[in-house]
Design an enzyme around this catalytic site. Structure first.
Site, short mmCIF file in Angstrom:
data_model
loop_
_atom_site.label_atom_id
_atom_site.label_comp_id
_atom_site.label_asym_id
_atom_site.label_seq_id
_atom_site.Cartn_x
_atom_site.Cartn_y
_atom_site.Cartn_z
N LYS A 22 0.72 -1.39 -0.10
CA LYS A 22 0.06 0.17 -0.20
C LYS A 22 0.98 1.26 -0.16
O LYS A 22 0.80 2.27 -0.85
CB LYS A 22 -0.99 0.04 1.14
CG LYS A 22 -1.52 1.17 1.49
CD LYS A 22 -2.43 1.49 2.66
CE LYS A 22 -1.37 1.49 3.97
NZ LYS A 22 -1.19 2.91 4.08
N ARG A 99 -4.97 10.86 3.61
CA ARG A 99 -3.95 11.88 3.85
C ARG A 99 -2.92 11.78 2.72
O ARG A 99 -2.16 12.78 2.34
CB ARG A 99 -3.27 11.46 5.01
CG ARG A 99 -4.13 11.56 6.51
CD ARG A 99 -3.17 11.09 7.51
NE ARG A 99 -1.93 11.60 7.54
CZ ARG A 99 -1.66 12.88 7.63
NH1 ARG A 99 -2.40 13.87 7.69
NH2 ARG A 99 -0.36 13.22 7.26
N PRO A 129 1.69 16.69 10.86
CA PRO A 129 1.84 17.89 10.36
C PRO A 129 2.54 17.54 8.91
O PRO A 129 3.14 16.75 8.90
CB PRO A 129 2.70 18.47 11.34
CG PRO A 129 3.38 17.57 12.20
CD PRO A 129 2.35 16.43 12.29
N ILE A 130 2.75 18.70 8.15
CA ILE A 130 3.40 18.30 6.88
C ILE A 130 4.64 19.52 6.84
O ILE A 130 4.88 19.94 5.67
CB ILE A 130 2.42 18.47 5.69
CG1 ILE A 130 1.71 19.85 5.65
CG2 ILE A 130 1.37 17.31 5.70
CD1 ILE A 130 1.09 20.16 4.28
N ASP A 131 4.69 20.27 8.07
CA ASP A 131 5.93 21.25 7.77
C ASP A 131 7.05 20.80 7.06
O ASP A 131 7.90 21.64 6.63
CB ASP A 131 6.18 21.80 9.18
CG ASP A 131 6.86 20.52 10.25
OD1 ASP A 131 5.97 19.54 10.16
OD2 ASP A 131 7.86 20.87 10.84
N LEU A 132 7.61 19.46 7.21
CA LEU A 132 9.06 19.25 6.66
C LEU A 132 8.73 19.08 5.25
O LEU A 132 9.59 19.19 4.52
CB LEU A 132 9.22 17.77 7.32
CG LEU A 132 9.57 17.94 8.98
CD1 LEU A 132 9.89 16.69 9.35
CD2 LEU A 132 10.66 18.96 9.17
N ASP A 313 4.42 0.72 12.05
CA ASP A 313 3.46 0.00 11.50
C ASP A 313 3.09 -1.37 12.00
O ASP A 313 2.30 -1.91 11.65
CB ASP A 313 3.51 0.24 9.82
CG ASP A 313 3.20 1.67 9.41
OD1 ASP A 313 3.37 1.81 8.34
OD2 ASP A 313 2.89 2.29 10.31
N ILE A 335 7.43 7.28 17.24
CA ILE A 335 7.11 7.82 15.81
C ILE A 335 6.04 8.74 15.95
O ILE A 335 5.87 9.86 15.85
CB ILE A 335 7.02 6.84 14.80
CG1 ILE A 335 8.20 6.00 14.48
CG2 ILE A 335 6.89 7.86 13.61
CD1 ILE A 335 9.41 6.75 14.20
C1 EPZ Z 1 4.12 7.04 6.27
O1 EPZ Z 1 3.35 8.26 6.76
C2 EPZ Z 1 3.07 5.81 6.29
N1 EPZ Z 1 2.07 6.32 5.30
C3 EPZ Z 1 2.69 5.48 7.49
O2 EPZ Z 1 1.97 4.43 7.38
C4 EPZ Z 1 3.88 5.18 8.65
O3 EPZ Z 1 3.42 4.95 9.84
C5 EPZ Z 1 4.70 6.35 8.63
O4 EPZ Z 1 5.04 6.61 7.09
C6 EPZ Z 1 6.07 5.97 9.35
O5 EPZ Z 1 6.75 5.09 8.84
C7 EPZ Z 1 2.19 5.98 4.08
O6 EPZ Z 1 3.16 5.88 3.45
C8 EPZ Z 1 0.92 6.33 3.04
P1 EPZ Z 1 6.38 10.43 8.43
P2 EPZ Z 1 3.93 9.68 6.78
O7 EPZ Z 1 6.20 11.57 7.73
O8 EPZ Z 1 4.73 9.94 5.74
C9 EPZ Z 1 6.36 13.80 11.95
C10 EPZ Z 1 -0.04 2.63 7.73
O9 EPZ Z 1 -0.46 2.46 8.69
N2 EPZ Z 1 6.34 14.54 10.69
O10 EPZ Z 1 7.44 9.50 8.35
O11 EPZ Z 1 2.98 10.49 7.43
C11 EPZ Z 1 5.15 12.91 12.21
O12 EPZ Z 1 4.14 13.70 12.68
C12 EPZ Z 1 0.43 4.33 7.81
O13 EPZ Z 1 0.38 2.19 6.66
C13 EPZ Z 1 6.48 16.03 11.01
O14 EPZ Z 1 6.61 16.47 12.09
O15 EPZ Z 1 4.76 9.59 8.26
C14 EPZ Z 1 5.72 11.56 12.63
O16 EPZ Z 1 5.74 11.72 14.09
C15 EPZ Z 1 0.10 4.86 9.08
N3 EPZ Z 1 6.27 16.78 9.89
C16 EPZ Z 1 7.05 11.46 12.05
O17 EPZ Z 1 7.35 12.62 11.59
C17 EPZ Z 1 6.15 16.38 8.84
O18 EPZ Z 1 6.21 17.30 7.84
C18 EPZ Z 1 7.09 10.25 11.19
O19 EPZ Z 1 6.11 10.79 9.86
C19 EPZ Z 1 6.31 15.09 8.46
C20 EPZ Z 1 5.88 14.09 9.45
#
Ligand code: EPZ
Length: 427
Positions: A22, A99, A129-132, A313, A335
């Site tokens: 996925k 999302r 968030p999506i700040d990064l 996950d 995380i």
């Molecule tokens: C991806 O989400 C996956 N989703 C998630 O899987 C997975 O849990 C996650 O990566 C971590 O491995 C997809 O690939 C569609 P992150 P993503 O950005 O990209 C913080 C599932 O069950 N962060 O790596 O949203 C965030 O809050 C789903 O299949 C910021 O602070 O995860 C988190 O604490 C759930 N600012 C950490 O980073 C940002 O701009 C990791 O998030 C982006 C993220």
């Protein structure tokens, strides 16, 4: 809303086909926006989120056609073609439901020099968030404006210049958006402390097949030399390492013996190490990975981390497995800030779990008792299925639409290995 009903106690035995991933599919699909030529993706899983992403691509002017499966694939073939973009807007009513829609931001910016994408908002496991994402795109020259719940990104002169960004924390989605934005930049983009998940490798390999220049694939430093255009390609989606790990936990808690067909050990080493720590037999086979268990799971101590660490996950599924184990297992979720929503539901089945902040202690109990339970998010739902497979009596899992986002044909796959499980459609 559909319900899944399980009568626990059956040992899982046999072969479970693992579908396309996925989280790889959801970052490969937006690549179709980066070229006017067709992108053909093989082994696409039949999932609600994949269908939803297809509809979003259609709204942007990308035509998608689904063909049948190749004999060697479990998933479908989809050809997507964006001859010309008809919109650069990803609306709130789509993004709030899925999302991953935010992953059109980078490709639209790269292809059209602009993008307007609704802020995704939070979800059950955190505020997400999506700040990064935005900081990385700004580092490459994008001008970002936030207004009325939307992100408006513009590349001055219609094309990103290039630049360098170091992620303060590892982010899968931000890395994906940044890479997809960078491939058509005028100059070179460098990402440091980039995510290294296998799904990122899949994305980079697909982009390279489309003509992108990316160095450092699989490492935390990605160097992307922008090109003027990308061409079409045919690319096979990787197997879903999280689905495979989820069924492995189901095999262990039911003291079963299953082969995860299509799973790749090299993409899930931390999960396999944790299964061995729990006492499972884990071995490679010519078509996948065999996981077998006799007796109760040994205690595990697991802390989630970015790849190659133990996947967040997989946390809920391992926790379910540990509820019938011996001794006390310790989980630390580093995380996401709210990823223990499964705990109160598991407690309804007799589990002994104490949560304190980011840490959860799971003490093995003698048996679980089936009960009506509520799915709250995708992986939490799977933890309830896993517990239900081993519980005495009947478990009804409600709100299974959460499950349908990430597990293709779950009840069929489990029925085929002996589970007493059925879906009750609520009409
Ligand atoms: C991806 O989400 C996956 N989703 C998630 O899987 C997975 O849990 C996650 O990566 C971590 O491995 C997809 O690939 C569609 P992150 P993503 O950005 O990209 C913080 C599932 O069950 N962060 O790596 O949203 C965030 O809050 C789903 O299949 C910021 O602070 O995860 C988190 O604490 C759930 N600012 C950490 O980073 C940002 O701009 C990791 O998030 C982006 C993220």
């Amino acid at each position: 809303m559909d319900q899944i009903v399980i009568r626990g106690g059956q040992r899982l035995k046999g072969r479970i086909p693992i579908s396309g991933a996925k989280n790889a599919a959801l970052t490969l699909l937006p690549c179709a926006l980066l070229t006017d030529e067709p992108l053909t993706l093989r082994n696409l899983p039949r999932l609600a989120d994949v269908d939803g992403f297809g509809h979003l691509l259609n709204q942007l002017g990308c035509s998608t056609t689904i063909e049948g499966s190749r004999p060697e694939d479990f998933g479908r073939v989809m050809t997507a073609r964006t001859t010309t973009l008809t919109s650069t807007v990803a609306p709130y009513d789509i993004v709030r439901k899925m999302r991953a829609s935010i992953l059109v931001l980078g490709p639209l910016l790269a292809r059209a020099g602009e993008a307007t994408v609704s802020l995704p908002g939070g979800c059950a496991i955190g505020n997400r968030p999506i700040d990064l994402h935005l900081k990385a795109l700004e580092a490459f020259g994008a001008e970002i404006e936030l207004a009325s719940g939307y992100v408006k990104a513009v590349a001055p002169g219609g094309r990103l210049a290039g630049g360098k960004f170091t992620f303060p924390v590892v982010s899968v989605g931000a890395t994906e958006n940044a890479v997809m934005a960078a491939v058509l930049a005028k100059g070179t983009c460098v990402l440091e402390n980039a995510a290294r998940e296998p799904e990122i490798v899949d994305l980079c390999n697909c982009l390279v097949a489309m003509g992108a220049h990316i160095d450092g694939i699989g490492t935390e430093t990605l160097t992307i030399e922008g090109v003027d255009r990308l061409h079409g390609a045919t690319y096979r989606v990787m197997a879903d390492r999280i689905e495979a790990g989820s069924y492995a936990c189901a095999a262990v808690i039911t003291e079963g013996d299953v082969e995860l067909v299509g799973a790749k050990a090299g993409e899930m080493e931390a999960t396999l190490a944790a299964l061995r720590e729990a006492g499972a037999t884990v071995e490679g086979t010519k078509s996948g990975i065999r996981v077998a268990m006799s007796g109760r799971a040994q205690p595990v101590t697991l802390s989630t981390a970015p790849y190659p660490g133990f996947a967040t996950d997989m946390q809920a599924q391992f926790m379910a497995m540990a509820t019938l184990g011996t001794g006390a297992s310790l989980f630390t979720e580093t995380i996401f800030e709210n990823r223990y929503m499964h705990v109160p539901e598991l407690a309804r089945m007799g589990c002994d779990i104490q949560v304190k902040g980011r840490t959860a202690v799971v003490r093995g109990v003698d048996h679980l008792v089936g009960a009506p339970v509520m799915a709250t998010d995708l992986r939490a739902s799977m933890s309830l299925i896993i517990a239900g497979l081993a519980a005495q009596g009947q478990t009804e899992v409600n709100r299974v639409y959460h499950l349908d986002r990430g597990y293709e044909r779950l009840e069929e796959k489990l029925q085929a290995v002996g589970a007493d499980i059925e879906r009750i459609s609520a009409g």
